[in-house]
Design a protein around this motif. Structure first.
Motif, mmCIF file in Angstrom:
data_model
loop_
_atom_site.group_PDB
_atom_site.id
_atom_site.type_symbol
_atom_site.label_atom_id
_atom_site.label_comp_id
_atom_site.label_asym_id
_atom_site.label_seq_id
_atom_site.Cartn_x
_atom_site.Cartn_y
_atom_site.Cartn_z
ATOM 1 N N ILE A 1 -0.345 5.797 -25.160
ATOM 2 C CA ILE A 1 -0.897 7.140 -25.423
ATOM 3 C C ILE A 1 -1.098 7.858 -24.099
ATOM 4 N N THR A 2 -0.372 8.961 -23.887
ATOM 5 C CA THR A 2 -0.599 9.723 -22.655
ATOM 6 C C THR A 2 -1.794 10.659 -22.863
ATOM 7 N N GLY A 3 -2.511 10.914 -21.773
ATOM 8 C CA GLY A 3 -3.748 11.689 -21.899
ATOM 9 C C GLY A 3 -4.758 10.921 -22.748
ATOM 10 N N GLY A 4 -4.697 9.587 -22.642
ATOM 11 C CA GLY A 4 -5.516 8.743 -23.525
ATOM 12 C C GLY A 4 -6.911 8.450 -23.015
ATOM 13 N N ASN A 5 -7.271 9.024 -21.872
ATOM 14 C CA ASN A 5 -8.578 8.694 -21.280
ATOM 15 C C ASN A 5 -9.710 9.568 -21.785
ATOM 16 N N ARG A 6 -9.361 10.704 -22.413
ATOM 17 C CA ARG A 6 -10.438 11.584 -22.894
ATOM 18 C C ARG A 6 -9.912 12.456 -24.033
ATOM 19 N N GLY A 7 -10.834 13.175 -24.655
ATOM 20 C CA GLY A 7 -10.453 14.154 -25.672
ATOM 21 C C GLY A 7 -9.721 13.526 -26.849
ATOM 22 N N ILE A 8 -8.727 14.249 -27.331
ATOM 23 C CA ILE A 8 -7.980 13.806 -28.512
ATOM 24 C C ILE A 8 -7.304 12.456 -28.241
ATOM 25 N N GLY A 9 -6.755 12.304 -27.031
ATOM 26 C CA GLY A 9 -6.029 11.067 -26.703
ATOM 27 C C GLY A 9 -6.930 9.846 -26.773
ATOM 28 N N TYR A 10 -8.172 9.990 -26.311
ATOM 29 C CA TYR A 10 -9.094 8.847 -26.358
ATOM 30 C C TYR A 10 -9.406 8.475 -27.816
ATOM 31 N N SER B 1 -2.708 -3.394 -29.341
ATOM 32 C CA SER B 1 -2.869 -3.386 -27.887
ATOM 33 C C SER B 1 -2.465 -1.997 -27.437
ATOM 34 N N VAL B 2 -3.268 -1.434 -26.522
ATOM 35 C CA VAL B 2 -3.098 -0.019 -26.221
ATOM 36 C C VAL B 2 -2.952 0.194 -24.724
ATOM 37 N N ALA B 3 -1.983 1.035 -24.340
ATOM 38 C CA ALA B 3 -1.894 1.490 -22.939
ATOM 39 C C ALA B 3 -2.271 2.964 -22.924
ATOM 40 N N ILE B 4 -3.300 3.300 -22.161
ATOM 41 C CA ILE B 4 -3.653 4.719 -22.032
ATOM 42 C C ILE B 4 -3.259 5.180 -20.626
ATOM 43 N N ALA B 5 -2.682 6.380 -20.575
ATOM 44 C CA ALA B 5 -2.217 6.907 -19.293
ATOM 45 C C ALA B 5 -2.869 8.244 -19.037
#
Ligand code: NDP
Length: 262
Positions: A11-20, A32-36
């Motif tokens: 998930i890109t932009g996964g550190n905050r907002g909608i992505g999180y 298992s999740v990769a956040i970028a």
């Protein structure tokens, strides 16, 4: 429910907002999740998510406009998490300007992140999906502005219409490989981005105080009369990533409380 046990999701932009919120949903359902994200703070977000869900979460610093960064993101997800089953192209930026003030740089930056960034991530994810032979799910974040361009954001609207066209084209190319490609159009979702929208549009459209424009639009334009939350968007993304959506591809779906009905 462990709907995504054994699956790996990027998930890109996964550190905050909608992505999180999307990452949280997948991690809660066993993936298992990769956040970028573009900043080092992605590692903190990964730690927090792993602690709250007990799932394997990898944080990766990646500028989605940079093809080497993107290659490295998917290679890490493949190596450390064991493949790429689902990829959610969610990172995005917005600025709001009157046409005479909109700079060429603002135009280019917006297209680079919102449109080229989605393409580079899809391109890379597809390599790993093909390698596994198990198909995959690509989900691209567009916007209500892929349906109806709002005032003072021609660059953002163009970038999000672009996401919809790209989604349709890729869906046709990948249809026989069990790789589905769909896009989503969030409406008004309470995140940092929407705070910016509320503040800047609010000033430009009538000197609204912070929070007032959002209240006004929600009351007057959203039939359900509430703003969305990240988890509203995450529910749609999880559905599109699930087996229940195996026969859905090339679609662009609104998640906006009825704001836009076309
Ligand atoms: P936020 O502004 O809250 O978060 C944006 C995210 O994108 C951050 O994680 C940020 O990383 C990341 N990002 C920005 N540029 C890059 C880059 N070059 N490379 C990698 N990551 C990057 O946005 P939202 O959560 O509100 O929005 C998420 C998506 O949903 C966007 O595509 C947006 O256009 C779309 N959307 C949002 C709506 C809303 O109402 N909120 C409505 C319609 C669509 P970092 O934290 O490191 O800066």
């Amino acid at each position: 429910m462990e709907r995504f046990a054994g699956k790996t999701v990027v998930i890109t932009g996964g550190n905050r907002g909608i992505g999180y919120a999307i990452a949280e949903r997948f991690a809660t359902e066993g993936a298992s999740v990769a956040i970028a994200s573009i900043e080092e703070h992605v590692h903190e977000a990964a730690k927090k998510l792993s602690a709250s869900t007990g799932s394997n979460v990898l944080g990766v610093v990646c500028d989605v406009t940079n093809s080497s960064d993107v290659k490295q993101l998917y290679a890490k997800a493949d190596k450390e998490l064991g493949g790429v089953d689902v990829s959610v192209q969610n990172a995005g930026i917005i600025t709001i300007e009157k046409v005479e003030d909109l700079t060429e740089k603002q135009w280019d930056d917006t297209m680079e992140v919102n449109t080229k960034g989605v393409f580079l991530c899809c391109q890379e994810a597809i390599r790993y999906m093909r390698k596994s032979g198990n198909g995959g799910k690509l989900i691209n974040t567009a916007s209500g502005q892929a349906r109806d361009g709002f005032i003072y954001t021609p660059h953002y609207a163009a970038s999000k219409f672009g996401v919809m066209g790209m989604t349709q084209s890729l869906a046709k190319e990948l249809a026989l490989e069990s790789i589905t490609v769909n896009a989503i159009c969030p409406g008004i979702i309470t995140t940092d981005m929407w705070d910016y929208n509320d503040r800047v549009w609010g000033k430009m459209l009538g000197d609204y105080k912070p929070g007032e424009l959002m209240k006004d639009w929600v009351q007057n334009n959203i039939p359900m009369k509430r703003a969305g939350e990240g988890k509203d968007v995450a529910g749609l993304v999880a559905f599109l990533a699930s087996e229940d959506a195996d026969y859905i591809t090339g679609q662009t779906i609104n998640v906006d409380g009825g704001l836009i009905m076309s």
